[in-house]
Design an enzyme around this catalytic site. Structure first.
Site, PDB file in Angstrom:
ATOM      1  N   ARG A  99       0.873  -1.192   0.000  1.00  0.00           N
ATOM      2  CA  ARG A  99       0.000   0.000   0.000  1.00  0.00           C
ATOM      3  C   ARG A  99       0.901   1.231   0.000  1.00  0.00           C
ATOM      4  NH1 ARG A  99      -5.068   0.090   3.838  1.00  0.00           N
ATOM      5  NH2 ARG A  99      -5.663   1.649   2.286  1.00  0.00           N
ATOM      6  N   ASP A 252      -2.514   8.907   8.030  1.00  0.00           N
ATOM      7  CA  ASP A 252      -1.598   7.938   7.406  1.00  0.00           C
ATOM      8  C   ASP A 252      -0.225   8.527   7.148  1.00  0.00           C
ATOM      9  OD1 ASP A 252      -4.487   7.144   6.631  1.00  0.00           O
ATOM     10  OD2 ASP A 252      -3.257   5.340   6.430  1.00  0.00           O
ATOM     11  N   ASN A 262      -5.098  11.707   5.269  1.00  0.00           N
ATOM     12  CA  ASN A 262      -5.946  10.705   5.936  1.00  0.00           C
ATOM     13  C   ASN A 262      -7.019  10.253   4.954  1.00  0.00           C
ATOM     14  OD1 ASN A 262      -6.659   9.166   8.301  1.00  0.00           O
ATOM     15  ND2 ASN A 262      -8.449  10.470   8.530  1.00  0.00           N
ATOM     16  N   LYS A 263      -7.853   9.348   5.387  1.00  0.00           N
ATOM     17  CA  LYS A 263      -8.899   8.757   4.538  1.00  0.00           C
ATOM     18  C   LYS A 263      -9.677   9.827   3.779  1.00  0.00           C
ATOM     19  CE  LYS A 263      -9.479   5.267   4.012  1.00  0.00           C
ATOM     20  NZ  LYS A 263      -8.863   4.578   2.842  1.00  0.00           N
TER      21      LYS A 263
HETATM   22  O1  MRU Z   1      -7.577   2.545   4.119  1.00  0.00           O
HETATM   23  P1  MRU Z   1      -7.436   2.364   5.598  1.00  0.00           P
HETATM   24  O2  MRU Z   1      -8.632   1.746   6.241  1.00  0.00           O
HETATM   25  O3  MRU Z   1      -6.148   1.658   5.968  1.00  0.00           O
HETATM   26  O4  MRU Z   1      -7.325   3.849   6.131  1.00  0.00           O
HETATM   27  C1  MRU Z   1      -7.195   4.082   7.510  1.00  0.00           C
HETATM   28  C2  MRU Z   1      -7.169   5.519   7.854  1.00  0.00           C
HETATM   29  O5  MRU Z   1      -7.296   6.384   7.019  1.00  0.00           O
HETATM   30  C3  MRU Z   1      -6.883   5.861   9.291  1.00  0.00           C
HETATM   31  O6  MRU Z   1      -7.533   7.030   9.654  1.00  0.00           O
HETATM   32  C4  MRU Z   1      -5.367   6.039   9.456  1.00  0.00           C
HETATM   33  O7  MRU Z   1      -4.682   4.923   8.969  1.00  0.00           O
HETATM   34  C5  MRU Z   1      -4.999   6.256  10.865  1.00  0.00           C
HETATM   35  S1  MRU Z   1      -5.132   4.773  11.818  1.00  0.00           S
HETATM   36  C6  MRU Z   1      -4.680   5.091  13.404  1.00  0.00           C
END
Ligand code: MRU
Length: 384
Positions: A99, A252, A262-263
């Protein structure tokens, strides 16, 4: 730092769980399979490098810190069977490729590499296992510290509201499931709840994969934290009507100047928060900081995932079956960007294990001087 298992926050049917653990055979790793949640709870055994890479890629494990922890164990699994330099390099490359956005993945792999690189082959597997175990324990300790610092923010609001309910909005899942234990954004919430503070969470559903609806709601529910799942577009309306006291999200990757990746959808929440005077906090462990990049919008690689995730939705039918159905017309194009970047200027503060700091270059460098010293060569290598 060693954290014994009985310190685990999350209990499923009375049993304390971390999201990742060494199996009793001493040769494989257990993880919770997050693709089954919220309707089924099950675990998986990872026995090879390929198992670990698949778990990350398919999002059986996800969330930046847990991706890093799984990659660390994945490297150990590779070295168990072949501790040569060639296999070390191959495993590093395979795992790094799983990823692209969460920098915790690269951080963990670099930690593993530094630990084993100069060791004799006969010792590499044992050293790798120890470092992977430590990375997990450190994550738990970091999240506990984040929790304590974030708790002070919630306590302040609770005092101002004279004990009235504190409403926190969060996006995606930056909870227990995204880390080894506690979560980042959720650690202050769990601590506030456990202290008897009336805290309530608005959980954005977080299309397309619904990490908020499926995972955040599930883990908050397991712990007894009052929460409401909202469609992704609801946050702005709630903020306009004074129904959100603060936003806490995870991340992230945070850049040297404090931009927050972030997401997808996080940026829109930050804009709405700014327009409505709602504090917007980001909770992060220091391995999420990437001092080799500055401008998050220009420099952070944004994962694009399969269009199927947008075109379809999965859920439980009335008779208990899990089904996936198509929600768009046949033939429509879809776009599936996994993450977005919130510029530092929209962030009220970063909740780190070393305290709540400004989202700015000087504040980050002052709080984490040992990480901020990045050589120009290693920065260039990362960008290449
Ligand atoms: O695609 P994902 O589910 O891995 O995305 C996760 C997020 O965006 C979280 O907010 C981020 O990883 C922080 S986790 C403490």
């Amino acid at each position: 730092m060693k954290i014994p298992l009985f310190h685990c926050l999350m209990k499923i049917d009375g049993k304390a769980w971390r999201t990742i653990w060494l199996e009793s055979d001493g040769a494989s790793v257990g993880v919770i399979d997050q693709t089954l949640l919220p309707h089924r709870f099950g675990s998986l055994r990872l026995a090879t490098l390929e198992d670990a890479a698949h778990a990350i890629r398919s999002m059986q494990v996800r969330g930046a810190p847990l991706i890093g922890a799984t990659a660390a164990y994945g490297l150990w699994l590779a070295l168990r069977t072949d501790a040569s330099d060639e296999n070390l390099e191959r495993a590093y490359a395979v795992l790094l490729d799983t990823r692209p956005t969460a920098i915790n993945l690269k951080w963990a792999l670099d930690e593993m590499l530094a630990a084993v690189r100069n060791r004799p082959r006969t010792e590499r597997a044992a050293v790798a296992l120890q470092r992977a175990t430590d990375i997990c324990d450190e994550d738990v300790a970091i999240n506990q510290a984040i929790g304590r610092h974030g708790l002070a923010l919630i306590e302040e609001i609770a005092a101002r509201k004279k004990g009235g309910r504190v409403n926190v909005l969060t996006h995606c899942n930056a909870g227990w499931l995204a880390t080894v234990d506690w979560g980042t954004a959720t650690a202050p919430i769990y601590m506030a709840h456990d202290k008897g503070i009336a805290v309530h969470v608005f959980a954005d559903e977080t299309r397309p994969r619904n990490q908020g609806a499926a995972l955040t709601a599930w883990e908050l529910g397991r712990h007894g934290v009052p929460h409401t799942v909202i469609p992704d577009n609801t946050g702005g309306h709630l903020m306009q009507h004074g129904m959100v006291d603060l936003v806490i999200v995870g991340t992230d990757r945070v850049t040297a100047q404090g931009d927050v990746c972030n997401k997808i959808g996080t940026y829109l929440k930050a804009l709405a928060a700014r327009d409505n005077g709602v504090p917007f906090y980001v909770a992060l462990p220091s391995p999420t900081i990437d001092f080799t990049v500055s401008d998050g919008v220009a420099e952070i690689p944004i994962e694009q995932r399969s269009g199927d995730e947008v075109a379809t939705i999965s859920g439980k039918t009335a008779d208990g079956r899990i089904e996936t159905v198509q929600v768009i017309p046949d033939g429509s194009a879809v776009a599936n960007y996994g993450f977005d970047v919130t510029p530092a200027r929209l962030v009220t503060g970063l909740i780190t294990e070393r305290g709540v700091i400004a989202a700015s270059r000087p504040a980050l460098a002052q709080a984490f001087p040992e990480r901020a010293e990045v050589s120009p060569e290693s920065a260039a290598k990362v960008r290449a």
